[in-house]
Design a protein around this motif. Sequence first.
Motif, PDB file in Angstrom:
ATOM      1  N   CYS A 137       1.401  -5.465 -19.767  1.00  0.00           N
ATOM      2  CA  CYS A 137       0.656  -6.514 -20.449  1.00  0.00           C
ATOM      3  C   CYS A 137      -0.011  -5.932 -21.691  1.00  0.00           C
ATOM      4  CB  CYS A 137      -0.393  -7.099 -19.509  1.00  0.00           C
ATOM      5  SG  CYS A 137      -1.402  -8.375 -20.257  1.00  0.00           S
ATOM      6  N   ASN A 151      12.248  -8.894 -31.166  1.00  0.00           N
ATOM      7  CA  ASN A 151      10.847  -8.688 -30.794  1.00  0.00           C
ATOM      8  C   ASN A 151       9.925  -9.249 -31.867  1.00  0.00           C
ATOM      9  OD1 ASN A 151      11.396  -6.654 -28.544  1.00  0.00           O
ATOM     10  ND2 ASN A 151      12.358  -5.637 -30.276  1.00  0.00           N
ATOM     11  N   CYS A 196      11.969  -7.479 -22.756  1.00  0.00           N
ATOM     12  CA  CYS A 196      11.949  -8.899 -22.427  1.00  0.00           C
ATOM     13  C   CYS A 196      10.544  -9.279 -21.972  1.00  0.00           C
ATOM     14  CB  CYS A 196      12.958  -9.202 -21.323  1.00  0.00           C
ATOM     15  SG  CYS A 196      13.108 -10.958 -20.978  1.00  0.00           S
ATOM     16  N   GLY A 197       9.946 -10.263 -22.660  1.00  0.00           N
ATOM     17  CA  GLY A 197       8.610 -10.716 -22.291  1.00  0.00           C
ATOM     18  C   GLY A 197       8.119 -11.793 -23.228  1.00  0.00           C
ATOM     19  N   THR A 198       7.018 -12.428 -22.871  1.00  0.00           N
ATOM     20  CA  THR A 198       6.417 -13.451 -23.716  1.00  0.00           C
ATOM     21  C   THR A 198       4.905 -13.419 -23.560  1.00  0.00           C
ATOM     22  OG1 THR A 198       6.492 -15.779 -24.352  1.00  0.00           O
ATOM     23  CG2 THR A 198       6.592 -15.309 -22.000  1.00  0.00           C
ATOM     24  N   LEU A 216       3.179 -10.486 -21.945  1.00  0.00           N
ATOM     25  CA  LEU A 216       3.525 -10.107 -20.564  1.00  0.00           C
ATOM     26  C   LEU A 216       4.998  -9.693 -20.525  1.00  0.00           C
ATOM     27  CD1 LEU A 216       1.810 -13.088 -18.741  1.00  0.00           C
ATOM     28  CD2 LEU A 216       0.939 -10.745 -18.940  1.00  0.00           C
ATOM     29  N   TYR A 217       5.260  -8.460 -20.090  1.00  0.00           N
ATOM     30  CA  TYR A 217       6.617  -7.916 -20.113  1.00  0.00           C
ATOM     31  C   TYR A 217       7.146  -7.624 -18.721  1.00  0.00           C
ATOM     32  CZ  TYR A 217       6.928  -7.887 -25.066  1.00  0.00           C
ATOM     33  OH  TYR A 217       7.034  -8.321 -26.348  1.00  0.00           O
ATOM     34  N   CYS A 218       8.460  -7.914 -18.530  1.00  0.00           N
ATOM     35  CA  CYS A 218       9.116  -7.638 -17.251  1.00  0.00           C
ATOM     36  C   CYS A 218      10.268  -6.649 -17.400  1.00  0.00           C
ATOM     37  CB  CYS A 218       9.610  -8.943 -16.618  1.00  0.00           C
ATOM     38  SG  CYS A 218      10.816  -9.814 -17.619  1.00  0.00           S
ATOM     39  N   CYS A 249       7.224  -3.536 -16.183  1.00  0.00           N
ATOM     40  CA  CYS A 249       6.174  -4.552 -16.229  1.00  0.00           C
ATOM     41  C   CYS A 249       4.981  -4.013 -17.011  1.00  0.00           C
ATOM     42  CB  CYS A 249       5.739  -4.946 -14.819  1.00  0.00           C
ATOM     43  SG  CYS A 249       7.011  -5.836 -13.919  1.00  0.00           S
ATOM     44  N   ASN A 309       6.151 -10.890 -28.113  1.00  0.00           N
ATOM     45  CA  ASN A 309       7.266 -11.682 -27.574  1.00  0.00           C
ATOM     46  C   ASN A 309       8.557 -10.900 -27.761  1.00  0.00           C
ATOM     47  OD1 ASN A 309       6.055 -14.287 -26.841  1.00  0.00           O
ATOM     48  ND2 ASN A 309       5.607 -14.435 -29.024  1.00  0.00           N
ATOM     49  N   SER A 310       9.441 -10.962 -26.777  1.00  0.00           N
ATOM     50  CA  SER A 310      10.739 -10.296 -26.882  1.00  0.00           C
ATOM     51  C   SER A 310      11.770 -11.064 -26.082  1.00  0.00           C
ATOM     52  CB  SER A 310      10.676  -8.865 -26.330  1.00  0.00           C
ATOM     53  OG  SER A 310       9.776  -8.085 -27.058  1.00  0.00           O
TER      54      SER A 310
END
Length: 179
Positions: A81, A117, A68-70, A73-75, A79, A106-107
Amino acid sequence: MGKGEGKGEGVMMIAANKGDYLVCQSCIFCNTYIDTSPSTCGSGTTNVCCWANDYVCVGVDSGIPMACGTCGLYCFPKCGCCKTAGKLIPDKAEAFGQKENWLMCNSCCCGPLGYENDYFVPPATCCACEQKQCCICVCDAALPCSPDVPMMLTLLPMCVICSPAPTCKCCKTLRGIKP
């Protein structure tokens, strides 16, 4: 994708997840199959020049990262980048095949209900895709031809006459057609 069972010149490379696919129709760079051991309701991968996308709908595919991220940048799952799939999820990197080195941008993830993704990739082909619908219907294509898409030709439904050398094998899985 990217890691096969065959090795060497003239041997058709088969991704591990495609070995049980029953060949229905094929025309050199475009194939249709029946998945004899489905794990998802729908899934797919698309690659156009420097961009790629993959998704899963209802189920889990070990070859597609769940993140999950955009904007890079992923969380989730951790976490990060501007990471490749292999660096973001190192414990599953081997299952990703060539996606291990693709830069994730992006995911979206809703667990086993669905995830997708987007990637930036080094250009390897003009366009390629693999799609699975209704649990068992699968198609793949690549232009120009790619090691991820078996080159075959069918004369009748489910009767392969060339793969890549002349042969005649009917009602066989990809693993059964491999020379």
